[in-house]
Scaffold this motif. Structure first.
Motif, PDB file in Angstrom:
ATOM      1  N   GLU A  47       0.837  -1.208   0.000  1.00 22.32           N
ATOM      2  CA  GLU A  47       0.000   0.000   0.000  1.00 22.32           C
ATOM      3  C   GLU A  47       0.866   1.250   0.000  1.00 22.32           C
ATOM      4  N   TYR A  48       1.840   1.287   0.879  1.00 20.16           N
ATOM      5  CA  TYR A  48       2.649   2.516   1.015  1.00 20.16           C
ATOM      6  C   TYR A  48       3.462   2.800  -0.246  1.00 20.16           C
ATOM      7  N   LEU A  49       3.990   1.742  -0.833  1.00 19.43           N
ATOM      8  CA  LEU A  49       4.851   1.932  -2.023  1.00 19.43           C
ATOM      9  C   LEU A  49       4.047   1.898  -3.328  1.00 19.43           C
ATOM     10  N   THR A  50       2.740   1.725  -3.214  1.00 15.92           N
ATOM     11  CA  THR A  50       1.807   1.632  -4.358  1.00 15.92           C
ATOM     12  C   THR A  50       2.281   0.626  -5.421  1.00 15.92           C
ATOM     13  N   VAL A  51       2.543  -0.597  -4.954  1.00 16.04           N
ATOM     14  CA  VAL A  51       2.919  -1.697  -5.845  1.00 16.04           C
ATOM     15  C   VAL A  51       2.129  -2.943  -5.447  1.00 16.04           C
ATOM     16  N   SER A  52       2.173  -3.985  -6.281  1.00 15.85           N
ATOM     17  CA  SER A  52       1.369  -5.170  -6.014  1.00 15.85           C
ATOM     18  C   SER A  52       2.144  -6.270  -5.296  1.00 15.85           C
ATOM     19  N   ASN A  53       3.482  -6.126  -5.243  1.00 17.00           N
ATOM     20  CA  ASN A  53       4.249  -7.155  -4.526  1.00 17.00           C
ATOM     21  C   ASN A  53       5.478  -6.541  -3.876  1.00 17.00           C
ATOM     22  N   PRO A 128      20.978   1.161 -11.997  1.00 19.27           N
ATOM     23  CA  PRO A 128      21.199   2.526 -11.533  1.00 19.27           C
ATOM     24  C   PRO A 128      20.824   2.660 -10.055  1.00 19.27           C
ATOM     25  N   VAL A 129      21.270   3.739  -9.448  1.00 20.86           N
ATOM     26  CA  VAL A 129      21.048   3.958  -8.014  1.00 20.86           C
ATOM     27  C   VAL A 129      20.335   5.303  -7.828  1.00 20.86           C
ATOM     28  N   HIS A 130      19.232   5.298  -7.089  1.00 22.35           N
ATOM     29  CA  HIS A 130      18.559   6.569  -6.759  1.00 22.35           C
ATOM     30  C   HIS A 130      19.307   7.208  -5.582  1.00 22.35           C
ATOM     31  N   VAL A 131      20.493   7.721  -5.847  1.00 20.64           N
ATOM     32  CA  VAL A 131      21.353   8.200  -4.744  1.00 20.64           C
ATOM     33  C   VAL A 131      20.724   9.348  -3.966  1.00 20.64           C
ATOM     34  N   TYR A 132      20.828   9.265  -2.668  1.00 23.13           N
ATOM     35  CA  TYR A 132      20.295  10.263  -1.723  1.00 23.13           C
ATOM     36  C   TYR A 132      18.785  10.444  -1.882  1.00 23.13           C
ATOM     37  N   GLY A 133      18.132   9.500  -2.568  1.00 19.73           N
ATOM     38  CA  GLY A 133      16.705   9.654  -2.843  1.00 19.73           C
ATOM     39  C   GLY A 133      16.432  10.442  -4.114  1.00 19.73           C
ATOM     40  N   ASN A 134      17.479  10.909  -4.811  1.00 14.19           N
ATOM     41  CA  ASN A 134      17.280  11.562  -6.111  1.00 14.19           C
ATOM     42  C   ASN A 134      16.917  10.481  -7.135  1.00 14.19           C
ATOM     43  N   VAL A 135      15.898  10.743  -7.919  1.00 19.11           N
ATOM     44  CA  VAL A 135      15.383   9.709  -8.819  1.00 19.11           C
ATOM     45  C   VAL A 135      16.145   9.728 -10.148  1.00 19.11           C
ATOM     46  N   ALA A 157      17.763   1.837  -2.360  1.00 16.42           N
ATOM     47  CA  ALA A 157      18.017   1.800  -0.912  1.00 16.42           C
ATOM     48  C   ALA A 157      17.775   3.155  -0.253  1.00 16.42           C
ATOM     49  N   HIS A 158      18.023   4.245  -0.993  1.00  8.79           N
ATOM     50  CA  HIS A 158      17.865   5.592  -0.422  1.00  8.79           C
ATOM     51  C   HIS A 158      16.485   6.189  -0.686  1.00  8.79           C
ATOM     52  N   ALA A 159      15.654   5.487  -1.433  1.00 11.58           N
ATOM     53  CA  ALA A 159      14.493   6.161  -2.033  1.00 11.58           C
ATOM     54  C   ALA A 159      13.150   5.704  -1.472  1.00 11.58           C
ATOM     55  N   PHE A 160      13.141   5.165  -0.258  1.00 11.89           N
ATOM     56  CA  PHE A 160      11.879   4.687   0.307  1.00 11.89           C
ATOM     57  C   PHE A 160      10.865   5.834   0.396  1.00 11.89           C
ATOM     58  N   GLY A 161       9.695   5.605  -0.198  1.00 12.53           N
ATOM     59  CA  GLY A 161       8.613   6.591  -0.081  1.00 12.53           C
ATOM     60  C   GLY A 161       8.701   7.750  -1.055  1.00 12.53           C
ATOM     61  N   VAL A 162       9.755   7.795  -1.867  1.00 15.90           N
ATOM     62  CA  VAL A 162       9.886   8.888  -2.834  1.00 15.90           C
ATOM     63  C   VAL A 162       8.848   8.703  -3.933  1.00 15.90           C
ATOM     64  N   ARG A 163       8.264   9.819  -4.369  1.00 16.20           N
ATOM     65  CA  ARG A 163       7.293   9.760  -5.464  1.00 16.20           C
ATOM     66  C   ARG A 163       7.728  10.703  -6.570  1.00 16.20           C
ATOM     67  N   VAL A 164       7.494  10.278  -7.818  1.00 11.99           N
ATOM     68  CA  VAL A 164       7.894  11.088  -8.957  1.00 11.99           C
ATOM     69  C   VAL A 164       6.724  11.144  -9.936  1.00 11.99           C
ATOM     70  N   ASN A 165       6.344  12.358 -10.307  1.00 13.83           N
ATOM     71  CA  ASN A 165       5.148  12.553 -11.154  1.00 13.83           C
ATOM     72  C   ASN A 165       3.955  11.768 -10.619  1.00 13.83           C
ATOM     73  N   GLY A 166       3.795  11.772  -9.320  1.00 15.56           N
ATOM     74  CA  GLY A 166       2.655  11.113  -8.687  1.00 15.56           C
ATOM     75  C   GLY A 166       2.742   9.595  -8.616  1.00 15.56           C
ATOM     76  N   LYS A 167       3.870   9.052  -9.043  1.00 19.22           N
ATOM     77  CA  LYS A 167       4.067   7.602  -9.066  1.00 19.22           C
ATOM     78  C   LYS A 167       5.082   7.223  -7.989  1.00 19.22           C
ATOM     79  N   GLY A 168       4.886   6.093  -7.340  1.00 22.13           N
ATOM     80  CA  GLY A 168       5.879   5.630  -6.375  1.00 22.13           C
ATOM     81  C   GLY A 168       7.140   5.196  -7.106  1.00 22.13           C
ATOM     82  N   VAL A 169       8.279   5.474  -6.506  1.00 26.06           N
ATOM     83  CA  VAL A 169       9.559   5.137  -7.140  1.00 26.06           C
ATOM     84  C   VAL A 169       9.694   3.614  -7.340  1.00 26.06           C
ATOM     85  N   MET A 177      15.290  -2.532  -5.313  1.00 24.78           N
ATOM     86  CA  MET A 177      15.675  -3.006  -3.988  1.00 24.78           C
ATOM     87  C   MET A 177      15.575  -1.850  -3.002  1.00 24.78           C
ATOM     88  N   PHE A 178      14.968  -2.107  -1.842  1.00 21.22           N
ATOM     89  CA  PHE A 178      14.934  -1.128  -0.760  1.00 21.22           C
ATOM     90  C   PHE A 178      15.711  -1.682   0.437  1.00 21.22           C
TER      91      PHE A 178
END
Ligand SMILES: *Cc1c(COP(=O)(O)O)cnc(C)c1O
Length: 366
Positions: A47-53, A128-135, A157-169, A177-178
């Motif tokens: 639910e939080y990450l808006t994914v199915s698995n 690729p790596v979402h470093v520091y939460g940057n997408v 690993a750095h991007a828990f809960g980050v959203r981009v254009n209204g979509k979960g990362v 991987m988180f």
């Protein structure tokens, strides 16, 4: 002088809340192997990450290794050396060869315009790596991956809960991987998770993380990467408070920016358009030509005041396994940033006064 300020400090739920969460375990005595806490945390994270698995793992690193195992890849993986060493080590430990692509100087993620030149007939994936939460630039990366038939596996690993254009990362790529390590924005003491675009892979990773055992059939030489119930319970508690934790970090980041924006020779990370940040880290890049002092001078000045800061990421991971520190590929921008980067203290509840104190020490150096 006051108390030491470390570069990070783990968020903790109220202790009674954790006791309440683990109390059932004394009745059920079911402590690991997909227990009730594990099942509930996977559901809540979907639910939080808006994914199915979401497949929970013992830590982020093992989640990354399990993702590579699920995809059963061979050959070369294009990645960046500007990351925590786990990314590179996972590739090497799974018998793959890392090929290092340079990064962008403003948000420190992979420079997608430089990926294509690195593709060979052995390339099987981009990591690729979402470093520091940057997408990362997912549109460009996905277009290249589709053109050449490559998997895209994000180290998020750095991007828990980050959203981009209204979509979960977590919705980006073939897999992400988180990490739920104690120092991350959201944690379960130690822990991590894999998220797949193709839901079928959720069944496969469940085999990989439990020795490859499928009933009485030993399908695959899997390892053991399961999350236990005590960690899952910690995750459930922390997830209830995650929005407050991110808000508190955001307040500190805004204060850092107010203090440090415009200082000559101190470069801040770009604020990405259309991204809802999790404020995971606060990196600065110290350019000595303009600032007059080096990154290491800033580290010393902070340390003299009992303040921890971390050269994150230094050194580059393209030197893994080589004691002489020789880079496998030249990535000049990553190399320069790595020599100059410094992550300042940032954690839930750091307090505006501490942020001001840290910034004053830096300003006084200029
Ligand atoms: C923390 C981290 C990892 C590893 O996660 P663990 O949960 O500590 O195993 C991998 N990659 C990056 C970028 C990280 O920051």
């Amino acid at each position: 002088m006051g108390d030491k300020i470390l570069v990070t400090r783990s968020s903790m739920p109220p202790i009674e809340e954790y006791f309440d969460e683990i109390r059932d375990l004394w009745n059920t005595r079911w402590l690991t192997n997909s227990g009730v806490k594990h099942t509930e945390l996977e559901k809540k994270l979907c639910e939080y990450l808006t994914v199915s698995n979401v497949a929970l793992c013992v830590n982020g690193h093992q989640a990354l290794e399990c993702i590579l195992e699920v995809f059963d890849l061979e050959g070369e993986v294009i990645t960046t050396p500007f990351t925590f060493v786990s990314t590179t080590n996972a590739i090497i430990r799974k018998g793959l060869k890392p090929v290092f692509c340079d990064i962008k100087p403003d948000d420190f993620t992979i420079d997608a315009d430089k990926i294509e030149a690195l593709i060979t007939d052995k390339t099987c994936a981009i990591m690729p790596v979402h470093v520091y939460g940057n997408v990362c630039d997912d549109d460009k990366i996905t277009a290249i991956a589709e053109k050449y038939g490559l998997k895209v596996i994000y180290d998020a690993a750095h991007a828990f809960g980050v959203r981009v254009n209204g979509k979960g990362v977590a919705e980006l790529g073939d897999a992400s991987m988180f990490s739920f390590h104690a120092t991350k924005v959201f944690h379960s003491v130690e822990g991590g998770a894999a998220v797949f675009k193709d839901e079928e892979n959720y069944q496969k990773i469940n085999l990989c993380k439990n020795f490859g055992i499928n009933g009485e059939v030993l399908e695959h030489a899997g390892g053991n990467s399961k999350m236990n119930e005590f960690c899952a319970a910690m995750g459930l508690c922390n997830l209830r408070h995650i929005d407050d934790a991110i808000k508190s970090r955001g307040d500190a980041v805004r204060r850092y920016r107010e203090n440090l924006e415009g200082i000559k020779g101190i470069q801040l990370s770009v604020v990405q358009d259309n991204v809802e940040s999790n404020y995971a880290y606060f990196p600065i890049v110290v350019h000595p030509e303009e600032f007059g002092k080096t990154r290491d001078d800033v580290v010393c000045a902070l340390s003299d005041n009992d303040i921890g800061a971390r050269k994150y990421f230094y050194p580059l991971t393209s030197t893994v396994g080589d004691p002489a520190g020789v880079h496998l590929q030249a990535t000049p921008i990553a190399e320069k940033i790595s020599e100059r980067i410094l992550c300042l203290p940032l954690f839930e509840g750091i307090g505006i006064e501490n942020v001001d104190k840290i910034c004053k020490i830096i300003k006084d150096l200029a």
